[in-house]
Design an enzyme around this catalytic site. Structure first.
Site, PDB file in Angstrom:
ATOM      1  CB  SER A  84       6.501  -0.994  -1.834  1.00 24.81           C
ATOM      2  OG  SER A  84       5.401  -0.874  -2.708  1.00 24.81           O
ATOM      3  CE  LYS A 118      -1.496   0.521  -2.536  1.00 29.97           C
ATOM      4  NZ  LYS A 118      -1.735   1.759  -3.473  1.00 29.97           N
TER       5      LYS A 118
HETATM    6  P1  NAD Z   1       1.806   0.777  -3.659  1.00 29.05           P
HETATM    7  O1  NAD Z   1       1.060   2.374  -3.817  1.00 29.05           O
HETATM    8  O2  NAD Z   1       1.217  -0.210  -4.727  1.00 29.05           O
HETATM    9  O3  NAD Z   1       1.611   0.280  -2.328  1.00 29.05           O
HETATM   10  C1  NAD Z   1       2.189   0.462  -1.127  1.00 29.05           C
HETATM   11  C2  NAD Z   1       1.792   1.777  -0.201  1.00 29.05           C
HETATM   12  O4  NAD Z   1       0.168   1.478  -0.022  1.00 29.05           O
HETATM   13  C3  NAD Z   1       2.180   1.708   0.999  1.00 29.05           C
HETATM   14  O5  NAD Z   1       3.525   2.080   1.256  1.00 29.05           O
HETATM   15  C4  NAD Z   1       1.461   2.718   1.722  1.00 29.05           C
HETATM   16  O6  NAD Z   1       1.838   4.123   1.574  1.00 29.05           O
HETATM   17  C5  NAD Z   1       0.232   2.735   0.952  1.00 29.05           C
HETATM   18  N1  NAD Z   1      -1.130   2.177   1.666  1.00 29.05           N
HETATM   19  C6  NAD Z   1      -2.152   2.941   1.606  1.00 29.05           C
HETATM   20  N2  NAD Z   1      -3.325   2.222   2.169  1.00 29.05           N
HETATM   21  C7  NAD Z   1      -2.707   1.186   3.057  1.00 29.05           C
HETATM   22  C8  NAD Z   1      -3.034   0.141   3.865  1.00 29.05           C
HETATM   23  N3  NAD Z   1      -4.093   0.270   4.531  1.00 29.05           N
HETATM   24  N4  NAD Z   1      -1.933  -0.458   4.476  1.00 29.05           N
HETATM   25  C9  NAD Z   1      -0.653  -0.611   4.102  1.00 29.05           C
HETATM   26  N5  NAD Z   1      -0.268   0.131   3.092  1.00 29.05           N
HETATM   27  C10 NAD Z   1      -1.206   1.145   2.646  1.00 29.05           C
HETATM   28  O7  NAD Z   1       3.254   1.009  -3.733  1.00 29.05           O
HETATM   29  P2  NAD Z   1       4.164   2.370  -3.796  1.00 29.05           P
HETATM   30  O8  NAD Z   1       5.600   1.850  -3.662  1.00 29.05           O
HETATM   31  O9  NAD Z   1       3.700   3.331  -2.899  1.00 29.05           O
HETATM   32  O10 NAD Z   1       3.906   2.884  -5.132  1.00 29.05           O
HETATM   33  C11 NAD Z   1       3.758   2.247  -6.185  1.00 29.05           C
HETATM   34  C12 NAD Z   1       2.658   2.746  -7.086  1.00 29.05           C
HETATM   35  O11 NAD Z   1       2.841   3.959  -7.245  1.00 29.05           O
HETATM   36  C13 NAD Z   1       2.852   2.049  -8.525  1.00 29.05           C
HETATM   37  O12 NAD Z   1       2.002   0.718  -8.290  1.00 29.05           O
HETATM   38  C14 NAD Z   1       1.992   2.888  -9.107  1.00 29.05           C
HETATM   39  O13 NAD Z   1       0.763   2.853  -9.374  1.00 29.05           O
HETATM   40  C15 NAD Z   1       2.454   4.170  -8.516  1.00 29.05           C
HETATM   41  N6  NAD Z   1       3.604   5.197  -9.342  1.00 29.05           N
HETATM   42  C16 NAD Z   1       3.121   5.756 -10.497  1.00 29.05           C
HETATM   43  C17 NAD Z   1       4.196   6.317 -11.211  1.00 29.05           C
HETATM   44  C18 NAD Z   1       3.731   7.316 -12.158  1.00 29.05           C
HETATM   45  O14 NAD Z   1       4.554   7.810 -13.042  1.00 29.05           O
HETATM   46  N7  NAD Z   1       2.316   7.257 -12.667  1.00 29.05           N
HETATM   47  C19 NAD Z   1       5.354   6.356 -10.849  1.00 29.05           C
HETATM   48  C20 NAD Z   1       5.870   5.481  -9.611  1.00 29.05           C
HETATM   49  C21 NAD Z   1       4.768   5.008  -8.965  1.00 29.05           C
END
Ligand code: NAD
Length: 334
Positions: A84, A118
């Site tokens: 992540s 992102k």
């Molecule tokens: P994240 O979304 O904070 O960031 C990591 C992800 O960003 C990477 O795995 C990749 O998929 C993505 N990404 C997009 N553009 C990118 C780029 N240019 N370079 C690298 N990566 C890029 O982390 P996550 O682990 O995917 O998700 C966590 C987030 O998901 C939380 O912060 C939250 O906002 C959301 N979430 C929400 C709920 C909910 O119930 N609403 C539950 C779980 C997670």
């Protein structure tokens, strides 16, 4: 003693809550709270665990990446884990990120960063052997994902064969599969017409579309892929910088984000962030922040990783807009 007890209780409660939200979001593709609320609770838990290290636990949601693989798809093991990203929510946190890097590298000069939007979609790994696409997989929990090869093969922007003479014998590419805003609107309009439940947001629609057991359904969904990094690579000398990796991927026929820019120092990162915040509404896809990555691959290697994220990158999230309203709106429309 008492204080520790109440911190322990709050930690236990937050873990339970976040585990439930993760399950709804990653496994059922059916989130129940806005991301900003999730992020707030996650931060609170991280803060409590940092001040009470004795209460830390390896199975805390702060130590995990994403969700579990669904049983219906074959499982794929990621030999290079799909991690992540750490988050920043203010310019001070961005500066603190740069400072941490400088301290760790023992240098005072400004670092070069690749800045990328992102994308709010699903992280996916594509495996090419001798230039041919042989496997597509979701990130899952970072170590074990789902084999979605049949589904990714239906996405037009994913080449089934890479172009050019210099393609290495083994290349794993990573990126985000997402649904552009226009496709999302028309998909939901059609769902409403049929009296079906619309998707909450484009990310959710992309996740649901990608995890169809019938690839013919995925083929009807307007999905795109944008590549942003390498996984396993064999038989190729890597370029010096991340930005050059992206250009190389593009030359092989993979899509990359045309908004990517290379800048020096946290202040320039902040300007890029502000510029993209203004541009955000005009973009044809949803973004939820900016990712800043140390551009030099050599420095990335030296910086390494912590449990669930690389030290050399950070996701600076945009402030939550009308996320709750959006969730509620959709519920009222059903
Ligand atoms: P994240 O979304 O904070 O960031 C990591 C992800 O960003 C990477 O795995 C990749 O998929 C993505 N990404 C997009 N553009 C990118 C780029 N240019 N370079 C690298 N990566 C890029 O982390 P996550 O682990 O995917 O998700 C966590 C987030 O998901 C939380 O912060 C939250 O906002 C959301 N979430 C929400 C709920 C909910 O119930 N609403 C539950 C779980 C997670």
């Amino acid at each position: 003693m008492n204080q520790t007890l109440s911190a322990a209780q709050e930690i236990a409660q937050l873990r339970e809550q976040l585990n439930e939200y993760n399950y709804r979001y990653y496994v059922l593709d059916d989130p129940t709270v806005p991301d900003a609320e999730y992020d707030r609770l996650m931060r609170r838990l991280q803060g409590l665990e940092a001040s009470h290290p004795e209460l830390m636990s390896a199975d805390s949601p702060t130590q995990r990446v994403g969700g579990e693989a669904l049983a219906a798809f074959d499982q794929v093991t990621h030999e290079v884990p799909m991690l992540s990203l750490d988050n920043a929510f203010s310019v001070d946190e961005l500066k603190a990120f740069e400072k941490r890097l400088q301290d760790r590298l023992g240098r005072l000069d400004q670092l070069e960063f690749a800045c990328e939007p992102k994308l709010d979609g699903i992280a996916v790994s594509l495996l090419y052997v001798e230039g041919t696409l042989v496997r597509g997989a979701t990130r899952g929990d970072g170590t074990t994902g789902e084999d979605i090869t049949a589904n990714v093969r239906t996405i037009d922007s994913i080449p089934l064969r890479l172009r050019g003479p210099s393609v290495p014998p083994l290349l794993e590419v990573r990126g985000e599969i997402y649904m552009p805003k226009a496709g999302f609107e028309s998909l939901n309009a059609a769902a409403r017409e049929r009296g079906d439940k619309p998707f909450v947001n484009p990310r959710n629609a992309a996740a649901g579309s990608l995890r169809q057991l019938d690839p013919r359904i995925t083929a009807t969904r307007p999905l795109q892929m944008c590549c942003y990094s390498l996984g396993r690579v064999e038989g190729m000398e890597l370029p010096l910088n991340h930005s050059e990796v992206l250009q190389q991927l593009n030359a092989w026929g993979l899509r990359i984000n045309r908004e990517m820019q290379v800048v020096e120092g946290a202040e320039a990162c902040q300007s890029y962030y502000e510029q993209m915040a203004l541009k955000r509404v005009q973009l044809p896809y949803e973004i939820d922040g900016i990712v800043f990555k140390v551009n030099s691959l050599e420095l990335q290697r030296r910086l390494g990783f912590v449990s669930r994220a690389p030290r050399w990158a950070i996701a600076y999230k945009f402030p939550a807009q009308e996320e709750m309203t959006r969730l509620l709106d959709v519920e009222f429309q059903v």
